[in-house]
Motif scaffolding. Structure first.
Motif, PDB file in Angstrom:
ATOM      1  N   ARG A  42       5.618 -15.855  -7.430  1.00 50.81           N
ATOM      2  CA  ARG A  42       5.393 -17.133  -8.110  1.00 50.81           C
ATOM      3  C   ARG A  42       6.730 -17.780  -8.474  1.00 50.81           C
ATOM      4  O   ARG A  42       7.673 -17.105  -8.873  1.00 50.81           O
ATOM      5  N   SER A  43       6.763 -19.120  -8.376  1.00 49.28           N
ATOM      6  CA  SER A  43       7.987 -19.901  -8.567  1.00 49.28           C
ATOM      7  C   SER A  43       8.100 -20.393 -10.014  1.00 49.28           C
ATOM      8  O   SER A  43       7.165 -20.261 -10.814  1.00 49.28           O
ATOM      9  N   LEU A  44       9.225 -21.037 -10.306  1.00 47.15           N
ATOM     10  CA  LEU A  44       9.390 -21.658 -11.631  1.00 47.15           C
ATOM     11  C   LEU A  44       8.327 -22.747 -11.845  1.00 47.15           C
ATOM     12  O   LEU A  44       7.836 -22.926 -12.966  1.00 47.15           O
ATOM     13  N   THR A  45       7.971 -23.445 -10.788  1.00 50.33           N
ATOM     14  CA  THR A  45       6.905 -24.458 -10.898  1.00 50.33           C
ATOM     15  C   THR A  45       5.584 -23.798 -11.313  1.00 50.33           C
ATOM     16  O   THR A  45       4.867 -24.300 -12.191  1.00 50.33           O
ATOM     17  N   ASP A  46       5.268 -22.660 -10.700  1.00 50.07           N
ATOM     18  CA  ASP A  46       4.032 -21.927 -11.065  1.00 50.07           C
ATOM     19  C   ASP A  46       4.111 -21.453 -12.519  1.00 50.07           C
ATOM     20  O   ASP A  46       3.118 -21.528 -13.268  1.00 50.07           O
ATOM     21  N   ILE A  47       5.286 -20.959 -12.882  1.00 51.96           N
ATOM     22  CA  ILE A  47       5.474 -20.454 -14.250  1.00 51.96           C
ATOM     23  C   ILE A  47       5.190 -21.570 -15.257  1.00 51.96           C
ATOM     24  O   ILE A  47       4.470 -21.365 -16.256  1.00 51.96           O
ATOM     25  N   CYS A  48       5.747 -22.754 -15.009  1.00 50.52           N
ATOM     26  CA  CYS A  48       5.582 -23.854 -15.972  1.00 50.52           C
ATOM     27  C   CYS A  48       4.153 -24.390 -15.949  1.00 50.52           C
ATOM     28  O   CYS A  48       3.583 -24.699 -17.015  1.00 50.52           O
ATOM     29  N   ARG A  49       3.547 -24.476 -14.778  1.00 49.53           N
ATOM     30  CA  ARG A  49       2.147 -24.927 -14.705  1.00 49.53           C
ATOM     31  C   ARG A  49       1.255 -24.004 -15.531  1.00 49.53           C
ATOM     32  O   ARG A  49       0.468 -24.456 -16.375  1.00 49.53           O
ATOM     33  N   ASP A  50       1.392 -22.691 -15.350  1.00 48.33           N
ATOM     34  CA  ASP A  50       0.502 -21.739 -16.028  1.00 48.33           C
ATOM     35  C   ASP A  50       0.848 -21.606 -17.515  1.00 48.33           C
ATOM     36  O   ASP A  50      -0.042 -21.494 -18.362  1.00 48.33           O
ATOM     37  N   GLY A  51       2.143 -21.626 -17.816  1.00 48.59           N
ATOM     38  CA  GLY A  51       2.545 -21.562 -19.226  1.00 48.59           C
ATOM     39  C   GLY A  51       2.054 -22.784 -19.984  1.00 48.59           C
ATOM     40  O   GLY A  51       1.614 -22.692 -21.145  1.00 48.59           O
ATOM     41  N   TRP A  52       2.092 -23.941 -19.311  1.00 44.16           N
ATOM     42  CA  TRP A  52       1.618 -25.172 -19.950  1.00 44.16           C
ATOM     43  C   TRP A  52       0.094 -25.150 -20.119  1.00 44.16           C
ATOM     44  O   TRP A  52      -0.434 -25.565 -21.159  1.00 44.16           O
ATOM     45  N   SER A  53      -0.624 -24.652 -19.113  1.00 48.27           N
ATOM     46  CA  SER A  53      -2.107 -24.556 -19.233  1.00 48.27           C
ATOM     47  C   SER A  53      -2.477 -23.762 -20.478  1.00 48.27           C
ATOM     48  O   SER A  53      -3.396 -24.132 -21.220  1.00 48.27           O
ATOM     49  N   TRP A  54      -1.780 -22.646 -20.659  1.00 48.34           N
ATOM     50  CA  TRP A  54      -2.047 -21.784 -21.826  1.00 48.34           C
ATOM     51  C   TRP A  54      -1.748 -22.532 -23.124  1.00 48.34           C
ATOM     52  O   TRP A  54      -2.574 -22.581 -24.037  1.00 48.34           O
ATOM     53  N   GLN A  55      -0.549 -23.122 -23.217  1.00 48.58           N
ATOM     54  CA  GLN A  55      -0.134 -23.745 -24.477  1.00 48.58           C
ATOM     55  C   GLN A  55      -0.986 -24.980 -24.790  1.00 48.58           C
ATOM     56  O   GLN A  55      -1.347 -25.227 -25.946  1.00 48.58           O
ATOM     57  N   GLN A  56      -1.333 -25.727 -23.756  1.00 48.73           N
ATOM     58  CA  GLN A  56      -2.137 -26.943 -23.973  1.00 48.73           C
ATOM     59  C   GLN A  56      -3.540 -26.577 -24.478  1.00 48.73           C
ATOM     60  O   GLN A  56      -4.076 -27.224 -25.378  1.00 48.73           O
ATOM     61  N   ALA A  57      -4.104 -25.521 -23.909  1.00 50.71           N
ATOM     62  CA  ALA A  57      -5.459 -25.117 -24.315  1.00 50.71           C
ATOM     63  C   ALA A  57      -5.457 -24.364 -25.651  1.00 50.71           C
ATOM     64  O   ALA A  57      -6.496 -24.248 -26.306  1.00 50.71           O
ATOM     65  N   ASN A  58      -4.304 -23.821 -26.033  1.00 52.86           N
ATOM     66  CA  ASN A  58      -4.204 -22.984 -27.259  1.00 52.86           C
ATOM     67  C   ASN A  58      -2.961 -23.404 -28.042  1.00 52.86           C
ATOM     68  O   ASN A  58      -2.010 -22.635 -28.172  1.00 52.86           O
ATOM     69  N   PRO A  59      -2.951 -24.639 -28.555  1.00 53.52           N
ATOM     70  CA  PRO A  59      -1.707 -25.134 -29.165  1.00 53.52           C
ATOM     71  C   PRO A  59      -1.219 -24.263 -30.312  1.00 53.52           C
ATOM     72  O   PRO A  59      -0.014 -24.176 -30.546  1.00 53.52           O
ATOM     73  N   GLN A  60      -2.128 -23.584 -31.028  1.00 50.17           N
ATOM     74  CA  GLN A  60      -1.710 -22.704 -32.133  1.00 50.17           C
ATOM     75  C   GLN A  60      -1.808 -21.229 -31.744  1.00 50.17           C
ATOM     76  O   GLN A  60      -1.815 -20.355 -32.608  1.00 50.17           O
ATOM     77  N   GLY A  61      -1.902 -20.950 -30.474  1.00 46.56           N
ATOM     78  CA  GLY A  61      -2.018 -19.552 -30.037  1.00 46.56           C
ATOM     79  C   GLY A  61      -3.408 -18.999 -30.296  1.00 46.56           C
ATOM     80  O   GLY A  61      -4.375 -19.754 -30.400  1.00 46.56           O
ATOM     81  N   TYR A  62      -3.507 -17.665 -30.429  1.00 44.16           N
ATOM     82  CA  TYR A  62      -4.824 -17.033 -30.598  1.00 44.16           C
ATOM     83  C   TYR A  62      -5.367 -17.162 -32.009  1.00 44.16           C
ATOM     84  O   TYR A  62      -6.555 -17.317 -32.213  1.00 44.16           O
ATOM     85  N   ILE A  63      -4.460 -17.016 -32.989  1.00 44.73           N
ATOM     86  CA  ILE A  63      -4.888 -16.746 -34.355  1.00 44.73           C
ATOM     87  C   ILE A  63      -5.810 -17.824 -34.901  1.00 44.73           C
ATOM     88  O   ILE A  63      -6.857 -17.529 -35.464  1.00 44.73           O
ATOM     89  N   ARG A  64      -5.419 -19.077 -34.712  1.00 43.27           N
ATOM     90  CA  ARG A  64      -6.207 -20.155 -35.315  1.00 43.27           C
ATOM     91  C   ARG A  64      -7.232 -20.752 -34.359  1.00 43.27           C
ATOM     92  O   ARG A  64      -7.742 -21.820 -34.561  1.00 43.27           O
ATOM     93  N   GLN A  65      -7.465 -20.045 -33.250  1.00 46.01           N
ATOM     94  CA  GLN A  65      -8.483 -20.502 -32.308  1.00 46.01           C
ATOM     95  C   GLN A  65      -9.876 -20.186 -32.841  1.00 46.01           C
ATOM     96  O   GLN A  65     -10.068 -19.175 -33.499  1.00 46.01           O
ATOM     97  N   THR A  66     -10.831 -21.025 -32.492  1.00 44.43           N
ATOM     98  CA  THR A  66     -12.215 -20.682 -32.836  1.00 44.43           C
ATOM     99  C   THR A  66     -12.810 -19.926 -31.666  1.00 44.43           C
ATOM    100  O   THR A  66     -12.353 -20.037 -30.566  1.00 44.43           O
TER     101      THR A  66
END
Ligand code: NAD
Ligand code: WQD
Length: 370
Positions: free
Chosen positions: A346-370
């Motif tokens: 996987r490339s840097l482009t893949d890394i940023c796409r997937d890292g962004w998907s995670w952060q966008q869907a979980n802006p506060q991480g796991y703890i404050r997720q419902t």
């Protein structure tokens, strides 16, 4: 398929590796004290793998299922003994351990060296003692590029001098040395070496693990202000932090910012699967392998790649160099490619796409997720 103990399996690298190992058909017992993670990560791993997450005690009340979680500390010998003994009693002895549990913040290790040696060295020693008592002698260990300190050459081969420059690095070096001694080897081992006493050990030296599973369901969720570049950048992109501080633009690199070998956490997880399978199918041996891509990206390269992935600007300011930083670190990943038939996909482009998907869907991480 094997019954595996995964210490620190709820953490960033552990959770992604659990998913890859479940998909490979293994049965997992996770031991974690949640000092730097959330059980939600493992619930999501279970959901992605299509299995049930069973929670139990160190003295298992039921036979381990496909994916069993036990809350406990790797320094607790009684807890470890109970876990190994119960699994055996239920006819499912632990065949191998993947040991992620540990503390990893360089700056914190300077403030709290005793704690870092306790968890990373004493914890590893207690785990190894329990493994020995229960005749489980196959281990994959989380080591780090941090061992190379200020490297004399880049890309860095496994044979480069070990010269840690902070207590975190020293604790990983001590744990690596213990593993070498256990395998009947001295400190100056070859990267692939026959071992004694039946021990099969892989010491995997990760470079800079980043990114997330492409689903965006699991990812990196540091406590407090991130120390590392990648989670800091994703938190700026999502609006949690106003701007990035870039530590120095006067390094001897093309754009003046430091260059690192960023490795997608899914590539890293697959590297663990391959290392484990290699050990399980080999004569007793001690492996020492770099897991990196061999490709470098500067701080500003990562900023640009994340701006492209998120379609958002990443404001930054230039600040003085961070003490202890190195201009360039890059893995020489040849040995892992030759021995494990593994290389990063996987490339840097893949890394940023997937890292962004995670952060966008979980802006506060796991703890404050419902
Ligand atoms: P992480 O903090 O996300 O995961 C570590 C896990 O271990 C956490 O779930 C934590 O709760 C658990 N843990 C800590 N102390 C424990 C204890 N005493 N008993 C039981 N569980 C305990 O870190 P990570 O990024 O997933 O790193 C995993 C391993 O890889 C660590 O050993 C780390 O030193 C090593 N490593 C990490 C990196 C990196 O940049 N992330 C690079 C090289 C090596
Ligand atoms: C990368 C680059 C910073 C933050 C660390 C550990 C190492 C290993 C991997 C565990 C550097 C710059 C960072 C920020 C920045 N971990 N940066 N602004 O230091 O290469 O490695 O993680 O074993 O032991 O030291 O990673 O992500 O902290 O830094 O400009 O806010 O980003 O100066 O050049 P590092 P990092």
């Amino acid at each position: 398929m094997a019954q595996l103990l995964i210490t620190g399996g709820a953490g960033f690298i552990g959770s992604h590796t659990c998913l890859v190992l479940l998909e490979a058909g293994h049965q997992l017992l996770v031991l974690d004290d949640f000092s730097n993670s959330s059980a939600v990560a493992l619930e999501r791993v279970a959901e992605l793998a299509g299995v049930r997450l069973q929670r139990d005690q160190p003295t298992l009340r039921a036979a381990p299922e496909t994916f069993t979680l036990v809350e406990g500390d790797i320094r607790d010998a009684q807890c470890l003994d109970a876990l190994f003994a119960s699994a055996t009693t239920f006819g499912q002895p632990i065949e191998a351990v993947i040991h992620f549990a540990g503390l990893k913040a360089v700056g914190e290790s300077v403030q709290q060296p005793l704690r870092y040696w306790d968890v990373n060295v004493v914890g590893t020693q207690r785990l190894l003692s329990a493994m020995d008592r229960h005749s489980c002698r196959t281990l994959v260990f989380s080591s780090s590029t941090t061992l190379y300190g200020y490297p004399d050459q880049v890309p860095i081969p496994e044979t480069a001098p070990i010269q840690p420059i902070n207590p975190y690095g020293a604790s990983k070096h001590a744990a690596e040395s213990l593993l070498a001694n256990l395998a009947g080897c001295s400190g100056n081992t070859e990267p692939i070496q026959a071992s004694e006493g039946g021990w099969r050990i892989a010491r995997l030296r990760y470079f800079n693990p980043v990114g997330a599973h492409p689903s965006g369901r699991i990812g990196e969720d540091p406590n407090g202000i991130p120390n590392n570049l990648f989670p800091f950048i994703t938190q700026v992109a999502v609006g949690r932090r106003p701007q990035l501080t870039v530590f120095g633009d006067d390094w001897p690199t093309p754009d003046g910012t430091c260059i690192r070998d960023y490795i997608h956490v899914m590539d890293l997880a697959e590297g663990h699967r391959e290392a484990l399978h290699s050990l399980l199918n080999a004569d007793p041996q001690l492996l020492t392998l770099n897991l990196g891509s061999g490709q470098g990206a500067s701080v500003l390269d990562v900023v640009k790649a994340m701006e492209a992935a998120s379609q958002r600007p990443i404001p930054y300011r230039i600040a003085p160099r961070r003490p202890g930083d190195v201009a360039i670190t890059l893995a020489n990943p040849t040995l892992a490619a030759e021995h494990l038939y593994w290389r990063t996909q996987r490339s840097l482009t893949d890394i940023c796409r997937d890292g962004w998907s995670w952060q966008q869907a979980n802006p506060q991480g796991y703890i404050r997720q419902t």
